[in-house]
Design an enzyme around this catalytic site. Structure first.
Site, PDB file in Angstrom:
ATOM      1  N   HIS A 103       0.862  -1.189   0.000  1.00 54.81           N
ATOM      2  CA  HIS A 103       0.000   0.000   0.000  1.00 54.81           C
ATOM      3  C   HIS A 103       0.897   1.237   0.000  1.00 54.81           C
ATOM      4  O   HIS A 103       1.948   1.242   0.628  1.00 54.81           O
ATOM      5  CB  HIS A 103      -0.887   0.015   1.247  1.00 54.81           C
ATOM      6  CG  HIS A 103      -2.072   0.914   1.137  1.00 54.81           C
ATOM      7  ND1 HIS A 103      -2.001   2.261   1.363  1.00 54.81           N
ATOM      8  CD2 HIS A 103      -3.356   0.653   0.795  1.00 54.81           C
ATOM      9  CE1 HIS A 103      -3.207   2.793   1.193  1.00 54.81           C
ATOM     10  NE2 HIS A 103      -4.046   1.852   0.839  1.00 54.81           N
TER      11      HIS A 103
ATOM     12  N   ASP B  27      -7.979  -5.287   0.137  1.00 54.11           N
ATOM     13  CA  ASP B  27      -8.418  -6.155  -0.968  1.00 54.11           C
ATOM     14  C   ASP B  27      -8.029  -7.616  -0.787  1.00 54.11           C
ATOM     15  O   ASP B  27      -8.516  -8.476  -1.511  1.00 54.11           O
ATOM     16  CB  ASP B  27      -7.838  -5.630  -2.292  1.00 54.11           C
ATOM     17  CG  ASP B  27      -8.455  -4.298  -2.656  1.00 54.11           C
ATOM     18  OD1 ASP B  27      -7.736  -3.285  -2.650  1.00 54.11           O
ATOM     19  OD2 ASP B  27      -9.682  -4.263  -2.892  1.00 54.11           O
TER      20      ASP B  27
HETATM   21  C1  SDX Z   1      -6.330   0.034  -2.737  1.00 52.91           C
HETATM   22  O1  SDX Z   1      -4.455   4.478  -1.884  1.00 52.91           O
HETATM   23  C2  SDX Z   1      -5.397   3.910  -1.278  1.00 52.91           C
HETATM   24  O2  SDX Z   1      -5.804   4.301  -0.228  1.00 52.91           O
HETATM   25  C3  SDX Z   1      -6.023   2.733  -2.013  1.00 52.91           C
HETATM   26  C4  SDX Z   1      -7.049   1.906  -1.242  1.00 52.91           C
HETATM   27  C5  SDX Z   1      -8.320   2.681  -0.973  1.00 52.91           C
HETATM   28  O3  SDX Z   1      -9.043   2.312  -0.031  1.00 52.91           O
HETATM   29  O4  SDX Z   1      -8.631   3.599  -1.775  1.00 52.91           O
HETATM   30  O5  SDX Z   1      -6.490   1.486  -0.018  1.00 52.91           O
HETATM   31  C6  SDX Z   1      -7.467   0.668  -2.028  1.00 52.91           C
HETATM   32  O6  SDX Z   1      -6.067   0.353  -3.856  1.00 52.91           O
HETATM   33  C7  SDX Z   1      -5.460  -0.938  -1.983  1.00 52.91           C
HETATM   34  C8  SDX Z   1      -4.251  -1.452  -2.840  1.00 52.91           C
HETATM   35  C9  SDX Z   1      -4.759  -2.567  -3.746  1.00 52.91           C
HETATM   36  N1  SDX Z   1      -3.724  -2.953  -4.714  1.00 52.91           N
HETATM   37  C10 SDX Z   1      -3.090  -4.130  -4.659  1.00 52.91           C
HETATM   38  O7  SDX Z   1      -3.231  -4.947  -3.746  1.00 52.91           O
HETATM   39  C11 SDX Z   1      -2.156  -4.400  -5.845  1.00 52.91           C
HETATM   40  C12 SDX Z   1      -0.818  -4.932  -5.329  1.00 52.91           C
HETATM   41  N2  SDX Z   1      -0.104  -3.833  -4.622  1.00 52.91           N
HETATM   42  C13 SDX Z   1       0.866  -3.097  -5.433  1.00 52.91           C
HETATM   43  O8  SDX Z   1       0.524  -2.909  -6.767  1.00 52.91           O
HETATM   44  C14 SDX Z   1       1.383  -1.866  -4.679  1.00 52.91           C
HETATM   45  O9  SDX Z   1       1.671  -2.267  -3.398  1.00 52.91           O
HETATM   46  C15 SDX Z   1       0.533  -0.605  -4.619  1.00 52.91           C
HETATM   47  C16 SDX Z   1       0.124  -0.145  -5.962  1.00 52.91           C
HETATM   48  C17 SDX Z   1      -0.680  -0.828  -3.777  1.00 52.91           C
HETATM   49  C18 SDX Z   1       1.388   0.476  -3.960  1.00 52.91           C
HETATM   50  O10 SDX Z   1       2.424   0.744  -4.825  1.00 52.91           O
HETATM   51  P1  SDX Z   1       3.607   1.795  -4.421  1.00 52.91           P
HETATM   52  O11 SDX Z   1       3.270   2.518  -3.172  1.00 52.91           O
HETATM   53  O12 SDX Z   1       3.931   2.588  -5.637  1.00 52.91           O
HETATM   54  O13 SDX Z   1       4.785   0.854  -4.028  1.00 52.91           O
HETATM   55  P2  SDX Z   1       5.947   0.467  -4.994  1.00 52.91           P
HETATM   56  O14 SDX Z   1       5.375  -0.061  -6.268  1.00 52.91           O
HETATM   57  O15 SDX Z   1       6.899   1.600  -5.054  1.00 52.91           O
HETATM   58  O16 SDX Z   1       6.585  -0.781  -4.199  1.00 52.91           O
HETATM   59  C19 SDX Z   1       7.722  -0.617  -3.403  1.00 52.91           C
HETATM   60  C20 SDX Z   1       8.437  -1.946  -3.550  1.00 52.91           C
HETATM   61  C21 SDX Z   1       8.809  -2.279  -4.984  1.00 52.91           C
HETATM   62  O17 SDX Z   1       9.923  -3.142  -4.934  1.00 52.91           O
HETATM   63  P3  SDX Z   1      11.425  -2.506  -5.224  1.00 52.91           P
HETATM   64  O18 SDX Z   1      11.354  -1.799  -6.556  1.00 52.91           O
HETATM   65  O19 SDX Z   1      11.655  -1.549  -4.056  1.00 52.91           O
HETATM   66  O20 SDX Z   1      12.306  -3.698  -5.227  1.00 52.91           O
HETATM   67  O21 SDX Z   1       7.563  -3.018  -3.115  1.00 52.91           O
HETATM   68  C22 SDX Z   1       7.308  -3.873  -4.221  1.00 52.91           C
HETATM   69  C23 SDX Z   1       7.643  -3.092  -5.474  1.00 52.91           C
HETATM   70  O22 SDX Z   1       8.001  -3.985  -6.533  1.00 52.91           O
HETATM   71  N3  SDX Z   1       5.884  -4.204  -4.153  1.00 52.91           N
HETATM   72  C24 SDX Z   1       5.391  -5.411  -4.334  1.00 52.91           C
HETATM   73  C25 SDX Z   1       4.009  -5.288  -4.136  1.00 52.91           C
HETATM   74  N4  SDX Z   1       3.703  -4.022  -3.836  1.00 52.91           N
HETATM   75  C26 SDX Z   1       4.874  -3.359  -3.852  1.00 52.91           C
HETATM   76  N5  SDX Z   1       5.986  -6.586  -4.645  1.00 52.91           N
HETATM   77  C27 SDX Z   1       5.174  -7.645  -4.763  1.00 52.91           C
HETATM   78  N6  SDX Z   1       3.821  -7.612  -4.586  1.00 52.91           N
HETATM   79  C28 SDX Z   1       3.224  -6.451  -4.263  1.00 52.91           C
HETATM   80  N7  SDX Z   1       1.909  -6.428  -4.099  1.00 52.91           N
END
Ligand code: SDX
Length: 435
Positions: free
Chosen positions: A311, A369
Site C-alpha cells: 500500500h 483487498d
Molecule cells: C487500494 O491508496 C489507497 O488508499 C487505495 C485503497 C483505498 O481504499 O482507496 O487502499 C485501495 O487500492 C489498496 C491497494 C490494492 N492494490 C493491490 O493490492 C495491488 C498490489 N499492490 C501493489 O501494486 C502496490 O503495493 C501498490 C500499488 C498498492 C502500492 O504501490 P507503491 O506505493 O507505488 O509501491 P511500490 O510499487 O513503489 O513498491 C515498493 C516496492 C517495490 O519493490 P522494489 O522496486 O523496491 O524492489 O515493493 C514492491 C515493489 O516492486 N511491491 C510489491 C508489491 N507491492 C509493492 N511486490 C510484490 N507484490 C506487491 N503487491
C-alpha cells in the site's frame, strides 16, 4: 488552511542569490506540510514527485490515515469502532456532515436516501446498449456518467441544494445501478428497489431476488454487506478520490466526476485488486505452490505481484484487512461453509509472506483487498462484481471529498507541471530530406 508552526525551511539555489523561506504548517494529526505554492515564482523551479508519494494535494477534514501504525479514522472516529457500532448510512451521514446524527436526523437521512433509490425508467434502456458479457465496471462507468443527462436540476455545483441532491441521488442509486449491471449480464429481470428494507438489505434483494419467488435477506449477509461498505466508504486522497477531485476542479458535474472515479478505481493496482486476488489464488491453486509463486513475485524479470499486499500509505497492517479477515470467518461459519479452501490458501499465503524478508523489508502487508474478495465470493457475488461493490461503497467518500473541494477557497483547477526531457527545439524537415 491549517495552522502554521514557527518552523520554516529555507531553500537556496546554489550559484545564485535566490532563496525562499517556506513556513511549515501542521494539521490535527499526521505529517506537517511545506506550502510550496511560491516556489516557481520565487525560484523558477518545480518539485518532482511522480505518484505524489510526498505531496499533499489539499487540506481535508474527512479521513485520517496513519500508515505507519495502521490507523484509519472517518471524521476522527476509528474505523474499528464504526465497524462495530455503526451502519453504512450513519457513516454516510458522518462523512457528509462531519458529525454523527441524532435519531431524528438519522431517520430523516435514511428516509431521504431510501426514497431516491429508483432510476429514471429510461435509464433501463442504457443497459441494452452493452454486450451481455460487458464487465460491470464498464456498465457502471457508462450509466453513472450518463446520469448527468437526466438530472439537469442538480448540476449547479455552486448551489448547496444541488450538491446535496446530487449526493443523495448518487448514494441512493449506485446500488440499483450495480445490481442491474449484474442482472443484465445474467439475463434476469431487473428488481426494483424496496423502501421497506435497509440499504444493505435492499442491495442484496435487488442483486439476488427474482420475480418468481419471495426472497428473504439473510441477516448475516446484510450485516456483512453493511460492514464491507463501511470499510470501503472513504480513504483520504487515494487514486480514484484524487481523480474525482481533479475532475471536480475543472467544474465538471458531480455525476461525471464520480464516473471518472469509477474508471480510476477499476485498475488492478487500486480497486480492481480484490478481483485480481481471487484470480491469483486460483492460479496458485494449492498451498504447495506458494513458494514457487512467491519466487516469481521476487524475480524482477517477472511482473507477478502479490495482489492484495502492499500500500502506498500503509506500511503496517491495513486495519480494514484485519476486520474483513474476522468477518470472513464469521460469514463462513454462519453460512455453514466449513473451511473455505480459498480462505485457507489466503491465510497460508499471508503467513508465509509475512515471514519473508522480501515483504518485511518493503513493509508489504495485506491491504483491504486481500480478504474482501474471499468474503464477497462466499456471499455469492461473482468475481467480476467485486470492484463494482467497492465503487458503490466508495461513492459516499468520493462525493464527500468532491463537496469539500468545491467549498475549499484554496482550491483551483488542478494542473501539475513536469520536467521536460524531450528533444530540444529543432526545425521541420521536409519529406524529401528525411532518411
Ligand atoms: C487500494 O491508496 C489507497 O488508499 C487505495 C485503497 C483505498 O481504499 O482507496 O487502499 C485501495 O487500492 C489498496 C491497494 C490494492 N492494490 C493491490 O493490492 C495491488 C498490489 N499492490 C501493489 O501494486 C502496490 O503495493 C501498490 C500499488 C498498492 C502500492 O504501490 P507503491 O506505493 O507505488 O509501491 P511500490 O510499487 O513503489 O513498491 C515498493 C516496492 C517495490 O519493490 P522494489 O522496486 O523496491 O524492489 O515493493 C514492491 C515493489 O516492486 N511491491 C510489491 C508489491 N507491492 C509493492 N511486490 C510484490 N507484490 C506487491 N503487491
Amino acid at each position: 488552511m491549517s495552522g502554521t508552526t514557527q518552523k520554516t525551511v529555507t531553500i537556496t539555489l546554489d550559484g545564485t542569490n535566490r532563496k525562499l523561506t517556506i513556513p511549515l504548517m501542521s494539521g490535527t494529526a499526521g505529517a506537517d506540510v511545506f506550502d510550496i505554492r511560491k516556489l516557481y515564482n520565487e525560484l523558477g523551479v518545480f518539485t518532482y514527485d511522480p505518484g505524489y508519494g510526498a505531496t499533499a494535494s489539499c487540506e481535508s477534514k474527512v479521513t485520517y490515515i496513519d500508515g505507519d501504525v495502521g490507523i484509519l479514522q472517518y471524521r476522527g472516529y476509528p474505523i474499528e469502532q464504526l465497524a462495530h457500532h455503526s451502519n453504512f448510512l450513519e457513516v454516510c451521514y458522518l462523512l457528509l456532515n462531519g458529525e454523527l446524527p441524532n435519531k431524528a436526523k438519522a431517520d430523516e437521512f435514511t428516509k431521504g436516501v431510501m426514497h431516491h433509490t429508483m432510476l429514471h425508467e429510461q435509464i433501463r434502456s442504457f443497459y441494452n446498449g452493452f454486450r451481455r458479457d460487458a464487465h460491470p465496471m464498464a456498465v457502471m462507468c457508462g450509466v453513472v456518467g450518463a446520469l448527468s443527462a437526466f438530472y439537469h436540476d442538480s448540476l449547479d455545483i455552486n448551489d448547496p441544494e444541488s450538491r446535496r441532491i446530487s449526493a443523495f441521488r448518487l448514494i441512493a442509486k449506485l446500488p440499483t445501478i450495480a445490481a442491474w449491471a449484474h442482472k443484465y449480464t445474467i439475463g434476469q429481470p431487473f428488481m426494483y428497489p424496496r423502501n421497506d428494507l435497509t440499504y444493505a438489505e435492499n442491495f442484496l434483494y435487488m442483486f439476488h431476488a427474482v420475480p418468481t419467488e419471495e426472497y428473504k435477506v439473510n441477516p448475516v449477509l446484510s450485516r456483512a454487506m453493511d460492514l464491507i461498505m463501511i470499510l470501503h466508504a472513504d480513504h483520504e486522497q487515494n487514486a480514484s478520490t484524487s481523480t474525482v477531485r481533479l475532475a471536480g476542479s475543472t467544474g465538471a458535474n458531480p455525476f461525471a466526476c464520480i464516473a471518472a472515479g469509477i474508471a480510476s478505481l477499476w485498475g488492478p493496482a487500486h480497486g480492481g485488486a480484490n478481483e485480481a486476488v481471487l484470480k491469483m489464488l486460483a492460479d496458485i491453486g494449492h498451498v504447495d505452490n506458494i513458494p514457487e509463486f512467491l519466487s516469481e513475485v521476487k524475480d524482477k524479470n517477472n511482473h507477478a505481484k502479490l495482489m492484495g499486499f502492499g500500500h502506498r500509505v500503509y506500511k503496517n497492517y491495513d486495519p480494514r484487512a484485519k476486520i474483513i479477515q474476522q468477518a470472513c470467518h464469521d460469514v463462513l461459519k454462519e453460512l455453514g461453509i466449513e473451511g473455505d479452501p480459498l480462505l485457507d490458501l489466503a491465510m497460508a499465503l499471508e503467513k508465509i509472506a509475512l515471514t519473508d524478508p522480501y515483504f518485511i523489508d518493503r513493509k508489504l502487508y495485506p491491504n483491504v483487498d486481500f480478504y474482501s474478495g474471499i468474503i464477497l465470493k462466499a456471499m455469492g457475488f461473482p468475481t467480476s462484481m467485486f470492484t463494482a461493490l467497492f465503487a458503490l461503497s466508495r461513492t459516499v467518500g468520493w462525493i464527500t471529498q468532491w463537496q469539500e473541494l468545491i467549498q475549499d477557497p484554496e482550491q483551483r483547477i488542478g494542473r501539475p507541471r513536469q520536467i521536460y526531457t524531450g528533444p530540444a527545439e529543432r526545425d521541420y524537415v521536409g519529406m524529401a530530406d528525411r532518411t
